[in-house]
Design an enzyme around this catalytic site. Structure first.
Site, short mmCIF file in Angstrom:
data_model
loop_
_atom_site.label_atom_id
_atom_site.label_comp_id
_atom_site.label_asym_id
_atom_site.label_seq_id
_atom_site.Cartn_x
_atom_site.Cartn_y
_atom_site.Cartn_z
N HIS A 469 -5.98 -6.24 3.60
CA HIS A 469 -4.61 -5.81 3.29
C HIS A 469 -3.53 -6.37 4.22
O HIS A 469 -2.36 -6.39 3.85
CB HIS A 469 -4.54 -4.28 3.33
CG HIS A 469 -3.53 -3.70 2.39
ND1 HIS A 469 -2.36 -4.35 2.04
CD2 HIS A 469 -3.50 -2.53 1.71
CE1 HIS A 469 -1.67 -3.61 1.20
NE2 HIS A 469 -2.33 -2.51 0.98
N TYR A 604 3.13 9.80 -1.02
CA TYR A 604 3.51 8.41 -0.75
C TYR A 604 3.40 7.61 -2.05
O TYR A 604 2.39 7.68 -2.75
CB TYR A 604 2.56 7.83 0.29
CG TYR A 604 2.79 6.38 0.68
CD1 TYR A 604 3.39 6.06 1.88
CD2 TYR A 604 2.36 5.33 -0.14
CE1 TYR A 604 3.58 4.73 2.26
CE2 TYR A 604 2.55 4.01 0.22
CZ TYR A 604 3.15 3.71 1.41
OH TYR A 604 3.35 2.40 1.79
N THR A 617 6.85 -3.76 1.71
CA THR A 617 6.89 -2.51 0.94
C THR A 617 7.81 -1.49 1.60
O THR A 617 8.17 -1.61 2.77
CB THR A 617 5.48 -1.88 0.81
OG1 THR A 617 4.98 -1.60 2.13
CG2 THR A 617 4.54 -2.80 0.08
#
Length: 786
Positions: A469, A604, A617
């Site tokens: 990630h 979230y 993001t």
């Protein structure tokens, strides 16, 4: 043997009879070809960088400018500064006159080009268009109409390359502390009682009027100096400095287009997927991949695409680092505990699918056993980062292990040929759950979790991926995956009468299968054989591998993952209700969680900030005053249908506004995160920031983007869709929920939690989400709300 052969490709010796030179012509030819390919790539990059540097003006417009300027000069027209410059020339010949005209033309052309470029940058700073309604019957403001006209004019007729708009993207704006405090307090109001809210309000005001002023000054300086004031700190402190295992905690996954099954032959499907993915890499390298344009006009930042391939996360004792290699001519394949280095180029070209299939079959037919420790070696990449860093320095720093590790880390990507099938049966839901768990973590040691991504191929020919990630966000991998899945799926219907010219172009690259399931096409030569990587593990290294494996096994055994397909309706119905599909699903999730937990929790939702340069993001907080009112009304039998629908509309509009704010750089959490980082650098303690950053996200959600590839046409190929992907739970007592709005009548939900937590059960939240979405549909239809 191949390594030994290469080692003596060239030798030089001096004897009593003179000097002697030995060399292998074939190896020297490979060296020469590698150098030529490298220089070609450098020249191509230089050419592309030149085009991107002057975008939106095409390079050939410079020659037109020179021609016009020279024509004006020689026809007797007055060219500004031409006489003054000619007086400085040693002669007044035609050659010097042309040189003067060329210099003036270049200056004018650069001035106009960069004026257009920075004007475009100013135009992209306008975000009013995002807040205006779209669709039939909606009215566009005069300001937005003028803005649209200006952007279309300045974008030019030339086709943009992948990085063409990078220089025109604005910086991420820095919100004021006052605005962030106001938004934060509004977001936590439904989560706190009156006493708790008053306390939090007091802490926020103290921070705003106190240390927050000083911290904001440093952030203002950083926002002026750096391209993006968030991204580098986010990558370093959220990802690379994290010491917890990557498996489940960080890496995410994606699964196949489950409604189709183009080939059940593992080697054939792997070969086609590898070839298609490498074509995507070629598009990135040549910058021929189309940049994503919102509304066909506003570009998203493309910088994350650079690290999709040839990238690995290297462990460190205190912090990891991302290493990206400029080129790679091989992939690495894992099968039955063995690692193989597989060349993907031969005779100056990329191997065809039928040739790659031969290589995959060689690996599958290889019966050699793994050496001791080799089978579970990749557990090191999934376990504790400090342990992996220590083991890497001690056991992989030199010798055979170093060469083999280099082959993995420098590979374009890693492929895992699994010995178990990836199955899907709409009537047997647990098969899809098992599919998801296979690509999320596999056996815990058959995925190289450090690599940018691992392509996973089941024994029955279905595919998936496991991605690290830190190097990029899920949207970039989704783009690659959508490209790969579509390219294969289009080939399955190659003979369909609806295939138009575009589809013929897509499938003309031998990415289809024959009636027997094997790849079509005939090999032009015998492809280079896979090279078995060699390892030598001392007992202490095997102990380290087993220790990491135990950590990984405890993590994967604790994961409860459920995937379900919602086919009752999809975004088509939601749009007829004039409700944002994302807001609709988020409200259904809030309702499901409230029915399950009996309370609201901090939630979230990921939103992109790629409208700005190097954006990643931002967090959308779906729990709002309006959403809480709607959820409570749905659980209150005394509320009327009209009241519920009205509250649904208000909650949806609030959610959509918060999402738009986050995309436009007016979020809450990234600003608070950066303020916290500055406070740590200054060694200043802030009770407010400490409490805010320690709040757990018990419900972590994310929408998998769909429709990023312009070639994808679901109206013609309704089954040509991916089932999306997911991730592990963020909190020990929470849920991880990923969803994809796959089509007009189809949704997929990926829900994860931990088995050791008595308060979370994934199938329960799955059940309530299914019930709530169907219940919402029934409520709206009763009201006939549109």
């Amino acid at each position: 043997m191949a390594e030994a052969h290469s080692a003596v490709a060239f030798s030089f010796a001096i004897t009593h009879e003179g000097w002697d030179v030995n060399f292998d012509r074939e190896v020297l030819h490979l060296v020469w070809a590698s150098g030529v390919r490298s220089w070609k790539k450098r020249l191509a990059r230089f050419k592309n960088n030149l085009k991107n540097g002057v975008f939106p003006a095409p390079v050939h417009s410079l020659w037109a400018t020179v021609a016009v300027m020279a024509g004006c000069h020689f026809s007797g027209l007055n060219v500004p500064y031409a006489k003054e410059l000619l007086q400085l020339m040693p002669e007044q010949t035609v050659k010097y006159q042309l040189a003067t005209c060329a210099g003036i033309s270049l200056a004018c052309w650069l001035g106009i080009t960069y004026s257009m470029r920075y004007t475009l940058k100013l135009l992209f700073m306008y975000k009013g268009w995002m807040y205006e309604e779209r669709g039939k019957g909606s009215r566009i403001s005069l300001a937005t109409k003028l803005w649209l006209l200006a952007v279309k004019t300045l974008s030019g007729p030339s086709k943009p390359m992948l990085y063409s708009f990078q220089g025109s993207l604005p910086r991420l704006p820095l919100p004021s502390v006052r605005d962030t405090m106001r938004r934060y307090l509004l977001s936590v109001k439904p989560l706190l009682n009156d006493t708790q809210y008053e306390r939090m309000e007091r802490l926020a005001k103290e921070f705003q009027n106190g240390i927050g002023i000083k911290l904001q000054r440093y952030l203002i300086l950083k926002s002026w100096w750096s391209t993006n004031y968030v991204s580098d700190w986010w990558e370093e402190y959220v990802y690379l400095r994290g010491r917890s295992p990557l498996v489940v905690n960080s890496n995410f996954y994606g699964i196949d287009a489950i409604l189709i099954h183009p080939s059940k032959i593992q080697a054939a499907r792997a070969a086609t997927a590898i070839h298609t993915i490498l074509q995507f890499r070629r598009l990135i390298e040549r910058q021929e991949l189309e940049p994503i344009l919102l509304q066909g006009l506003v570009p998203l930042c493309s910088w994350q695409y650079e690290r999709v391939f040839n990238t690995t996360r290297v462990p460190g004792i205190e912090a990891d680092k991302i290493v990206h290699y400029s080129d790679s001519k091989h992939i690495v394949v894992y099968n039955k505990g063995r690692y193989f280095k597989v060349p993907i180029y031969y005779r100056h070209r990329l191997l065809k699918p039928c040739e790659i299939e031969m290589q995959m079959e060689q690996i599958l037919n290889d019966t050699s056993p793994p050496v001791e420790g080799e089978e579970k070696m990749a557990a090191l990449t999934g376990g504790e980062r400090a342990l992996w860093a220590s083991a890497r320095l001690e056991f992989f720093f030199k010798g055979t292990n170093r060469q083999s590790l280099d082959a993995i880390e420098k590979a374009a990507f890693v492929v895992s040929l699994d010995d178990e099938p990836f199955e899907f049966d709409e009537n047997v839901p647990h098969k899809l759950d098992k599919f998801g768990r296979s690509v999320l973590h596999g056996k815990g040691y058959d995925r190289w979790f450090d690599k940018s991504f691992t392509l996973c191929v089941g024994s029955n020919g279905r595919i998936g991926f496991n991605a690290e990630h830190s190097w990029a966000d899920a949207a970039v991998m989704s783009h690659l995956w959508e490209f790969s899945v579509f390219d294969e799926a289009a080939g399955e219907w190659a003979d369909a009468p609806v295939m138009g010219h575009m589809w013929e172009h897509v499938i003309s690259n031998d990415c289809r299968y024959g009636p027997d399931g094997h790849t079509q096409g005939n090999p032009e030569f015998k492809p280079p054989s896979p090279i078995r990587l060699q390892w030598k593990f001392p007992p202490s290294c095997i102990v380290a591998i087993e220790k990491s494996n135990q950590v990984v096994q405890s993590l994967i055994n604790d994961v409860d993952l459920r995937i379900f397909m919602h086919s009752a309706y999809g975004k088509g119905f939601m749009k007829t209700c004039r409700v944002s599909p994302d807001a609709y699903i988020q409200l259904a999730l809030q309702l499901a969680y409230y029915r399950d937990a009996g309370k609201f929790s901090l939630t979230y939702e990921a939103s992109m900030t790629r409208l700005f340069r190097e954006g990643r993001t931002e967090t959308v907080r779906p729990v709002t005053v309006e959403s809480a009112a709607f959820v409570k009304a749905m659980c209150d039998k005394t509320t009327t249908l009209d009241e519920r629908v009205e509250l649904l509309r208000k909650a949806s509009k609030r959610h959509q506004l918060n999402y738009q704010d986050a995309m436009c750089g007016m979020g809450i959490d990234r600003h608070l995160f950066c303020l916290y980082v500055v406070s740590k650098y200054l060694e200043v303690d802030s009770p407010f920031l400490k409490e805010v950053l320690s709040e757990p996200w018990r419900l972590s959600t994310s929408q998998t983007p769909h429709g990023q590839t312009s070639k994808l046409d679901l109206r013609r190929f309704p089954k040509c869709i991916s089932a999306g992907g997911g991730f592990g739970p963020v909190a020990d007592d929470g849920y991880g929920v990923s969803y994809i709005i796959a089509g007009e009548d189809l949704l997929f939900f990926h829900i994860s939690s931990k088995k050791t937590c008595p308060d979370t059960v994934s199938w329960v939240i799955s059940f309530w989400t299914m019930r709530r979405t169907v219940f919402l549909e029934q409520e709206i239809k009763k009201r006939k709300y549109s």
